[in-house]
Design a protein around this motif. Structure first.
Motif, PDB file in Angstrom:
ATOM      1  N   ALA A  19      27.416  36.544  21.591  1.00 21.80           N
ATOM      2  CA  ALA A  19      26.319  37.413  22.047  1.00 21.80           C
ATOM      3  C   ALA A  19      26.802  38.802  22.437  1.00 21.80           C
ATOM      4  CB  ALA A  19      25.601  36.765  23.226  1.00 21.80           C
ATOM      5  N   GLY A  20      28.098  39.057  22.294  1.00 23.64           N
ATOM      6  CA  GLY A  20      28.614  40.393  22.531  1.00 23.64           C
ATOM      7  C   GLY A  20      29.328  40.599  23.849  1.00 23.64           C
ATOM      8  N   ILE A  21      29.611  39.524  24.592  1.00 27.69           N
ATOM      9  CA  ILE A  21      30.344  39.665  25.849  1.00 27.69           C
ATOM     10  C   ILE A  21      31.825  39.872  25.542  1.00 27.69           C
ATOM     11  CG2 ILE A  21      30.951  38.595  28.052  1.00 27.69           C
ATOM     12  CD1 ILE A  21      28.035  39.346  27.732  1.00 27.69           C
ATOM     13  N   ASP A  22      32.405  40.897  26.145  1.00 27.03           N
ATOM     14  CA  ASP A  22      33.813  41.204  25.918  1.00 27.03           C
ATOM     15  C   ASP A  22      34.731  40.615  26.979  1.00 27.03           C
ATOM     16  OD1 ASP A  22      33.633  43.256  23.602  1.00 27.03           O
ATOM     17  OD2 ASP A  22      32.172  43.984  25.063  1.00 27.03           O
ATOM     18  N   GLU A  23      34.207  40.449  28.201  1.00 23.92           N
ATOM     19  CA  GLU A  23      35.092  39.997  29.269  1.00 23.92           C
ATOM     20  C   GLU A  23      34.340  39.147  30.281  1.00 23.92           C
ATOM     21  OE1 GLU A  23      38.425  41.864  32.345  1.00 23.92           O
ATOM     22  OE2 GLU A  23      37.878  42.872  30.491  1.00 23.92           O
ATOM     23  N   LEU A  24      34.989  38.065  30.671  1.00 27.15           N
ATOM     24  CA  LEU A  24      34.472  37.151  31.680  1.00 27.15           C
ATOM     25  C   LEU A  24      35.165  37.454  32.999  1.00 27.15           C
ATOM     26  CD1 LEU A  24      32.731  34.431  31.898  1.00 27.15           C
ATOM     27  CD2 LEU A  24      34.941  33.271  31.735  1.00 27.15           C
ATOM     28  N   LEU A  25      34.383  37.812  34.013  1.00 23.06           N
ATOM     29  CA  LEU A  25      34.920  38.104  35.338  1.00 23.06           C
ATOM     30  C   LEU A  25      34.605  36.951  36.278  1.00 23.06           C
ATOM     31  CD1 LEU A  25      33.826  41.840  35.753  1.00 23.06           C
ATOM     32  CD2 LEU A  25      36.048  40.976  35.002  1.00 23.06           C
ATOM     33  N   SER A  77      41.593  42.596  33.948  1.00 24.28           N
ATOM     34  CA  SER A  77      41.060  43.519  34.949  1.00 24.28           C
ATOM     35  C   SER A  77      40.911  42.840  36.297  1.00 24.28           C
ATOM     36  CB  SER A  77      39.700  44.089  34.499  1.00 24.28           C
ATOM     37  OG  SER A  77      38.732  43.068  34.416  1.00 24.28           O
ATOM     38  N   PHE A  78      40.870  43.686  37.334  1.00 25.26           N
ATOM     39  CA  PHE A  78      40.737  43.224  38.716  1.00 25.26           C
ATOM     40  C   PHE A  78      39.733  44.140  39.400  1.00 25.26           C
ATOM     41  CE2 PHE A  78      41.845  42.886  43.177  1.00 25.26           C
ATOM     42  CZ  PHE A  78      42.122  41.531  43.328  1.00 25.26           C
ATOM     43  N   TRP A  79      38.645  43.575  39.894  1.00 24.02           N
ATOM     44  CA  TRP A  79      37.538  44.351  40.446  1.00 24.02           C
ATOM     45  C   TRP A  79      37.316  44.006  41.920  1.00 24.02           C
ATOM     46  CZ3 TRP A  79      33.525  46.593  36.940  1.00 24.02           C
ATOM     47  CH2 TRP A  79      33.887  46.505  35.582  1.00 24.02           C
ATOM     48  N   VAL A  80      36.706  44.939  42.647  1.00 26.18           N
ATOM     49  CA  VAL A  80      36.238  44.667  44.002  1.00 26.18           C
ATOM     50  C   VAL A  80      34.792  45.144  44.126  1.00 26.18           C
ATOM     51  CG1 VAL A  80      38.506  44.728  45.092  1.00 26.18           C
ATOM     52  CG2 VAL A  80      37.186  46.829  44.871  1.00 26.18           C
ATOM     53  N   MET A 105      38.145  35.888  24.215  1.00 27.15           N
ATOM     54  CA  MET A 105      37.485  36.727  25.213  1.00 27.15           C
ATOM     55  C   MET A 105      38.479  37.118  26.296  1.00 27.15           C
ATOM     56  SD  MET A 105      34.164  35.926  27.632  1.00 27.15           S
ATOM     57  CE  MET A 105      33.014  35.738  26.267  1.00 27.15           C
ATOM     58  N   ARG A 106      38.391  38.374  26.750  1.00 26.59           N
ATOM     59  CA  ARG A 106      39.245  38.813  27.842  1.00 26.59           C
ATOM     60  C   ARG A 106      38.768  38.189  29.157  1.00 26.59           C
ATOM     61  NH1 ARG A 106      37.974  44.366  26.048  1.00 26.59           N
ATOM     62  NH2 ARG A 106      36.907  44.446  28.075  1.00 26.59           N
ATOM     63  N   THR A 107      39.653  38.202  30.142  1.00 27.08           N
ATOM     64  CA  THR A 107      39.314  37.634  31.439  1.00 27.08           C
ATOM     65  C   THR A 107      39.724  38.582  32.557  1.00 27.08           C
ATOM     66  OG1 THR A 107      41.424  36.447  31.454  1.00 27.08           O
ATOM     67  CG2 THR A 107      39.491  35.230  30.706  1.00 27.08           C
ATOM     68  N   GLY A 108      38.993  38.502  33.648  1.00 25.91           N
ATOM     69  CA  GLY A 108      39.301  39.299  34.826  1.00 25.91           C
ATOM     70  C   GLY A 108      38.803  38.597  36.071  1.00 25.91           C
ATOM     71  N   VAL A 109      38.991  39.265  37.213  1.00 25.20           N
ATOM     72  CA  VAL A 109      38.631  38.697  38.513  1.00 25.20           C
ATOM     73  C   VAL A 109      37.884  39.750  39.308  1.00 25.20           C
ATOM     74  CG1 VAL A 109      39.528  37.782  40.687  1.00 25.20           C
ATOM     75  CG2 VAL A 109      40.603  37.130  38.544  1.00 25.20           C
ATOM     76  N   ILE A 110      36.906  39.326  40.098  1.00 25.25           N
ATOM     77  CA  ILE A 110      36.223  40.220  41.018  1.00 25.25           C
ATOM     78  C   ILE A 110      36.186  39.564  42.394  1.00 25.25           C
ATOM     79  CG2 ILE A 110      33.937  39.342  40.325  1.00 25.25           C
ATOM     80  CD1 ILE A 110      32.905  42.253  40.833  1.00 25.25           C
ATOM     81  N   VAL A 111      36.551  40.326  43.427  1.00 23.59           N
ATOM     82  CA  VAL A 111      36.664  39.778  44.773  1.00 23.59           C
ATOM     83  C   VAL A 111      36.085  40.767  45.782  1.00 23.59           C
ATOM     84  CG1 VAL A 111      38.740  38.461  44.198  1.00 23.59           C
ATOM     85  CG2 VAL A 111      38.967  40.761  45.154  1.00 23.59           C
ATOM     86  N   ALA A 112      35.946  40.318  47.010  1.00 24.16           N
ATOM     87  CA  ALA A 112      35.564  41.206  48.104  1.00 24.16           C
ATOM     88  C   ALA A 112      36.793  41.989  48.555  1.00 24.16           C
ATOM     89  CB  ALA A 112      34.998  40.406  49.269  1.00 24.16           C
ATOM     90  N   ALA A 113      36.593  43.264  48.884  1.00 29.98           N
ATOM     91  CA  ALA A 113      37.698  44.091  49.385  1.00 29.98           C
ATOM     92  C   ALA A 113      38.112  43.595  50.768  1.00 29.98           C
ATOM     93  CB  ALA A 113      37.261  45.547  49.450  1.00 29.98           C
ATOM     94  N   HIS A 114      39.429  43.381  50.935  1.00 28.45           N
ATOM     95  CA  HIS A 114      39.941  42.917  52.222  1.00 28.45           C
ATOM     96  C   HIS A 114      41.438  43.183  52.275  1.00 28.45           C
ATOM     97  CE1 HIS A 114      40.626  39.533  49.450  1.00 28.45           C
ATOM     98  NE2 HIS A 114      41.690  39.273  50.201  1.00 28.45           N
ATOM     99  N   PRO A 115      42.043  43.205  53.464  1.00 31.09           N
ATOM    100  CA  PRO A 115      43.490  43.396  53.561  1.00 31.09           C
ATOM    101  C   PRO A 115      44.230  42.308  52.784  1.00 31.09           C
ATOM    102  CG  PRO A 115      42.470  43.686  55.704  1.00 31.09           C
ATOM    103  CD  PRO A 115      41.399  43.152  54.789  1.00 31.09           C
TER     104      PRO A 115
END
Length: 355
Positions: free
Chosen positions: A330-336, A27-30, A1-11
């Protein structure tokens, strides 16, 4: 499974994006929650300039926050900085609207918004409405200004369950969900998306990312030997997810009624501590400060084991890998992962776990 991160936008968020890219994350998400976090387009602009490979996502924007022309301009501008690396999550604006004291929008408006973004970001014209006035709009400037040639990936937030999955199916997009770690629920969402897609066949669009990937946002705590799975370190690592659900329940009595007695009691205690009620007109000002941020030590008792296990991955390496395998099936491609304690260390733990 692919992996990524999601965070709050900040300086400084671009430094985390660079670390994530160096670790090999996909991937990297905000977040896009204007009254709680910083602006995602500003944050991802910094990330786009600082990175070269990692995909960059907004998780998620909404027609209740932004007009289609404004959102499309931001996305296509990011696509000019990071060609083919942009992911746009779209949703009804559940949290972002509730932090304003407003209700989320409808699935129908979400679908129209998604269609408009897909059209505009692919360089096509689309119908735009304000009241009784309807106009066809399109980008009047391209070239160096915006990129409508490289595809942008779209994913629909699955908060509305089958309704959102049906929107994803009709629009040919992927899905994203927050804290949904139940494989059975994901099978149902994928079935709903597939049925909607079959009922609305369309030719592939060469200007739109044709993938329909599924992403799940969660948090991760890998237990040390003999560590209590519900001790303070585990509660601190997962508490932001649990508190987000309790805040939603405190803000939404109909949802709270579906919870068990222990969870209902936790909602009651949260309301008492915040000095508000589930019907107070200004309750949103008390419930959402520090939303998805590190929890206060005095709130650890609200982080119930039942909710930790439902929303987050806590356990030994084998325990967590077993759950991840079930999600993949179950079809999940990426864990964030949403890190809050020590983001670089938590990102490294995630990368190491799945390599």
């Amino acid at each position: 499974m692919r992996t990524g991160v999601i965070v709050a936008a900040h300086p400084g968020v671009e430094d985390l994006a660079v670390r994530a890219e160096e670790m090999g994350l996909h991937s990297f998400w905000v977040h896009d929650t204007p009254m709680v976090h910083g602006d995602p387009f500003v944050a991802l602009t910094l990330c786009a300039k600082a990175t070269s490979r990692i995909r960059l996502g907004i998780g998620v924007t909404s027609p209740a926050l932004r007009s289609a022309p404004a959102a499309a301009s931001g996305l296509a501008s990011l696509n000019a900085l990071a060609p083919g690396r942009i992911i746009c999550g779209v949703g009804t604006g559940n949290t972002a609207r509730r932090t304003l004291g407003m209700r989320p929008t409808t699935a129908a408006r979400l679908e129209n918004f998604t269609a408009a973004l897909q059209d505009l970001c692919a360089g096509r014209s689309t119908e735009y409405r304000e009241g009784d006035r309807v106009r066809d709009i399109r980008f009047l400037h391209t070239g160096a200004h915006v990129n409508t040639a490289d595809p942008i990936e779209f994913v629909v937030a699955a908060l509305l369950g089958p309704k959102a999955a049906a929107v994803a199916g009709r629009r040919g997009t992927g899905l994203i969900s927050f804290g949904l770690l139940d494989p059975t629920a994901w099978h149902a969402l994928h079935d709903a998306r597939r049925h909607a897609a079959q009922a609305t066949p369309h030719d592939p669009d060469p200007h739109t990312d044709s993938r329909a990937d599924s992403y799940v946002v969660t948090s991760l705590h890998l237990l040390d030997e003999d560590e209590d799975p519900h001790g303070d370190p585990a509660r601190d690592a997962t508490g932001h997810l649990v508190m987000s659900l309790l805040a939603f329940a405190a803000d939404t009595p109909a949802f709270a009624e579906q919870l068990g007695p222990e969870e209902v009691e936790a909602v009651r205690r949260l309301l008492d501590r915040r000095g508000t009620t589930s019907t107070a007109p200004d309750r949103y000002t008390k419930l959402y400060p520090n939303y998805l941020g590190r929890i206060a030590p005095q709130d650890r008792d609200l982080v119930l084991p039942s909710l930790m296990n439902t929303l987050a991955l806590v356990g030994t390496r084998d325990d967590i890998l077993t759950r991840i395998t079930a999600l993949e099936q179950a079809g999940i491609d990426e864990l964030l992962m949403q890190p809050v304690i020590d983001p670089p260390a938590e990102m490294a733990q995630l990368a190491k776990l799945l390599t």
